[in-house]
Design an enzyme around this catalytic site. Structure first.
Site, PDB file in Angstrom:
ATOM      1  N   ARG A 188     -15.755 -10.261 -15.819  1.00  0.00           N
ATOM      2  CA  ARG A 188     -15.617 -10.810 -14.456  1.00  0.00           C
ATOM      3  C   ARG A 188     -14.137 -10.873 -14.076  1.00  0.00           C
ATOM      4  O   ARG A 188     -13.746 -10.482 -12.967  1.00  0.00           O
ATOM      5  CB  ARG A 188     -16.221 -12.231 -14.412  1.00  0.00           C
ATOM      6  CG  ARG A 188     -15.977 -12.962 -13.101  1.00  0.00           C
ATOM      7  CD  ARG A 188     -16.387 -14.423 -13.212  1.00  0.00           C
ATOM      8  NE  ARG A 188     -17.835 -14.603 -13.160  1.00  0.00           N
ATOM      9  CZ  ARG A 188     -18.542 -14.688 -12.030  1.00  0.00           C
ATOM     10  NH1 ARG A 188     -17.944 -14.577 -10.853  1.00  0.00           N
ATOM     11  NH2 ARG A 188     -19.842 -14.883 -12.062  1.00  0.00           N
ATOM     12  N   ASP A 224     -10.566 -21.870 -19.779  1.00  0.00           N
ATOM     13  CA  ASP A 224     -11.473 -22.587 -18.890  1.00  0.00           C
ATOM     14  C   ASP A 224     -12.897 -22.542 -19.437  1.00  0.00           C
ATOM     15  O   ASP A 224     -13.852 -22.871 -18.748  1.00  0.00           O
ATOM     16  CB  ASP A 224     -11.396 -22.036 -17.451  1.00  0.00           C
ATOM     17  CG  ASP A 224     -11.747 -20.563 -17.358  1.00  0.00           C
ATOM     18  OD1 ASP A 224     -12.222 -19.976 -18.351  1.00  0.00           O
ATOM     19  OD2 ASP A 224     -11.555 -19.986 -16.268  1.00  0.00           O
ATOM     20  N   LEU A 227     -10.018 -16.837 -19.577  1.00  0.00           N
ATOM     21  CA  LEU A 227     -10.251 -17.249 -18.187  1.00  0.00           C
ATOM     22  C   LEU A 227     -11.492 -16.531 -17.681  1.00  0.00           C
ATOM     23  O   LEU A 227     -11.544 -15.308 -17.776  1.00  0.00           O
ATOM     24  CB  LEU A 227      -9.111 -16.755 -17.303  1.00  0.00           C
ATOM     25  CG  LEU A 227      -7.816 -17.520 -17.154  1.00  0.00           C
ATOM     26  CD1 LEU A 227      -6.916 -16.752 -16.191  1.00  0.00           C
ATOM     27  CD2 LEU A 227      -8.078 -18.922 -16.617  1.00  0.00           C
ATOM     28  N   HIS A 228     -12.442 -17.246 -17.161  1.00  0.00           N
ATOM     29  CA  HIS A 228     -13.576 -16.542 -16.544  1.00  0.00           C
ATOM     30  C   HIS A 228     -14.338 -17.373 -15.518  1.00  0.00           C
ATOM     31  O   HIS A 228     -15.251 -16.870 -14.873  1.00  0.00           O
ATOM     32  CB  HIS A 228     -14.553 -16.038 -17.608  1.00  0.00           C
ATOM     33  CG  HIS A 228     -15.425 -17.117 -18.174  1.00  0.00           C
ATOM     34  ND1 HIS A 228     -14.966 -18.059 -19.041  1.00  0.00           N
ATOM     35  CD2 HIS A 228     -16.735 -17.403 -17.965  1.00  0.00           C
ATOM     36  CE1 HIS A 228     -15.948 -18.879 -19.363  1.00  0.00           C
ATOM     37  NE2 HIS A 228     -17.032 -18.518 -18.715  1.00  0.00           N
ATOM     38  N   ARG A 229     -13.985 -18.662 -15.352  1.00  0.00           N
ATOM     39  CA  ARG A 229     -14.721 -19.477 -14.382  1.00  0.00           C
ATOM     40  C   ARG A 229     -14.549 -18.909 -12.978  1.00  0.00           C
ATOM     41  O   ARG A 229     -13.415 -18.631 -12.553  1.00  0.00           O
ATOM     42  CB  ARG A 229     -14.146 -20.901 -14.332  1.00  0.00           C
ATOM     43  CG  ARG A 229     -14.421 -21.731 -15.509  1.00  0.00           C
ATOM     44  CD  ARG A 229     -15.781 -22.397 -15.488  1.00  0.00           C
ATOM     45  NE  ARG A 229     -16.145 -22.599 -16.862  1.00  0.00           N
ATOM     46  CZ  ARG A 229     -17.289 -22.231 -17.430  1.00  0.00           C
ATOM     47  NH1 ARG A 229     -18.244 -21.694 -16.715  1.00  0.00           N
ATOM     48  NH2 ARG A 229     -17.495 -22.417 -18.699  1.00  0.00           N
TER      49      ARG A 229
END
Ligand code: UD1
Length: 375
Positions: free
Chosen positions: A246, A289, A211-213
């Site tokens: 992030r 994502d 997950l990083h969006r």
């Protein structure tokens, strides 16, 4: 001819590796120089990829690091302009859709240096994604555009890009995957290195999560919902979760760490390419994502559930193993349940994802440069 190739962020590295190798091996009169913008700089996000993928050390590192979009893009532009002024190449080659891609393309285009874009034409049609802006803008100012899936050619033509500039060549990321799949790290080694050798004992497989969006991780409520959903799935299937910097920052900032504190969730620092390949290759399901993972799971035949409302890589869903489910927990859990019960979509390998895309690109560039009188 001299070509300046640009990398900046993690997803660029697996794309540039086979291109640099193809220039080295196939095009004696094209010399490729490598410029790293420094958008990603941690060893975990950067250094380990160069070693694992055999990418030559960059000739120049612009060392821009992180910042707001404007800061990061502007810093790349300022520093790259000096690089080009010092020694203008015959063309600048950019890959993918990160801020470094657009920044370098824009500097070159304004200096009338031809721009080559690898992975052109992908569109999510979602302008709230920073990458979509980067893709549209980069393609508009590119002189030669290499496309990974046929639908991308249609997107470019609709945006007024002349057919003579467009080449459908397949997917360089799959070149890298095919080249390295035999060298992938074993899951048992990854667990042992993480000090959790027994994590999967007595369990029937595992899920991989990334997950990083910004749309998923920068908003507290959205991130909380997603993590709670992950926790629920982990009761049925253990989850291995390499955490992007992030995302790590956001989990801490929003005080969500306890949701991930479960014996069936293993958090790892960002893993290297061969580790990620090893994790994906033997997973029952990948939840992500990421753009790249949607393609890599399709190439590996592993079911992928994409935690986004849309994809710029539709072939992974129409032909591959990908299911786009968005962020609604009910839909995510339904897709997860389907994979657990049926094994998920079978899929097939998309056209020209055959491991030879970079060769086609290098030869096409040589031919194009030879045919263009001003170089
Ligand atoms: C960037 C790309 C995204 C890509 C992703 C893969 C843009 C707009 N986004 O997003 O398309 O999918 O890379 O990782 O270009 N950080 C570190 N160490 C690093 C790099 C970043 O700790 O080596 C942290 C910094 O706090 C930074 C944050 O991560 O502020 C975000 O980094 P940034 O490069 O701005 O964007 P990504 O989210 O990585």
């Amino acid at each position: 001819h001299r070509i300046t190739c640009i990398v900046g962020a993690r997803p660029n590295f697996m794309k540039i590796a086979p291109i640099m190798a193809a220039f080295r091996d196939l095009t004696p009169n094209v010399h490729a120089q490598l410029v790293h913008t420094g958008q990603h700089y941690d060893a975990a996000m950067n250094g380990q990829y160069f070693d694992a993928l055999g990418i030559p050390q960059p000739d120049i590192n612009l060392e821009v690091r992180s910042g707001s979009h404007a800061e990061q893009t502007a810093n790349v532009m300022l520093r790259f302009e000096s690089t080009l002024d010092a020694s203008p190449p015959s063309a600048v080659l950019v890959v993918g859709d990160v801020n470094s891609t657009l920044a370098c393309a824009l500097v070159a285009a304004k200096k009338n240096i031809p721009v080559i874009h690898v992975e052109a034409g992908l569109r999510s049609f979602d302008r709230s994604m920073p990458e979509e802006i980067n893709r549209v803008m980069t393609d508009q100012i590119s002189d030669l555009l290499f496309v990974t899936e046929r639908e991308g050619c249609g997107n470019l033509l609709r945006e007024g890009i002349d057919e003579s500039r467009i080449r459908f060549v397949g997917n360089v990321m799959i070149d890298t995957l095919r080249h390295n799949v035999g060298k992938a790290a074993s899951v048992s080694q990854i667990l042992e290195d993480a000090g959790r050798a027994r994590f999967l004992d007595g369990r029937d497989g595992y899920a991989v999560l990334t997950l990083h969006r910004p749309s998923n991780v920068d908003d507290a409520a959205t991130l909380r919902t997603l993590l709670e959903c992950v926790r629920e799935m982990s009761v049925r299937l253990p989850v291995i979760f390499p955490v992007h910097p992030r995302t790590r920052q956001m989990v801490e900032r929003f005080g969500l760490a306890r949701i991930l504190d479960a014996p069936t969730i293993l958090q790892l620092p960002p893993v290297g390419y061969l580790q990620m390949l090893g994790l994906m290759k033997d997973a029952r399901i990948v939840l992500t994502d990421s753009g790249g993972l949607q393609e890599e799971t399709t190439a590996l035949g592993i079911p992928c559930v994409t935690l986004r409302e849309n994809t710029e890589r539709p072939i992974t869903a129409t032909e591959g193993t990908n299911t786009i489910v968005g962020r609604d927990p009910e839909r995510i859990l339904a897709a997860f349940d389907d994979v657990m019960r049926t094994g998920g979509k079978r899929g097939r390998i998309p056209e020209l994802w055959d491991g030879n895309a970079a060769k086609r690109i290098a030869l096409a560039i040589q031919e194009w440069l030879d045919a263009t009188p001003r170089h």
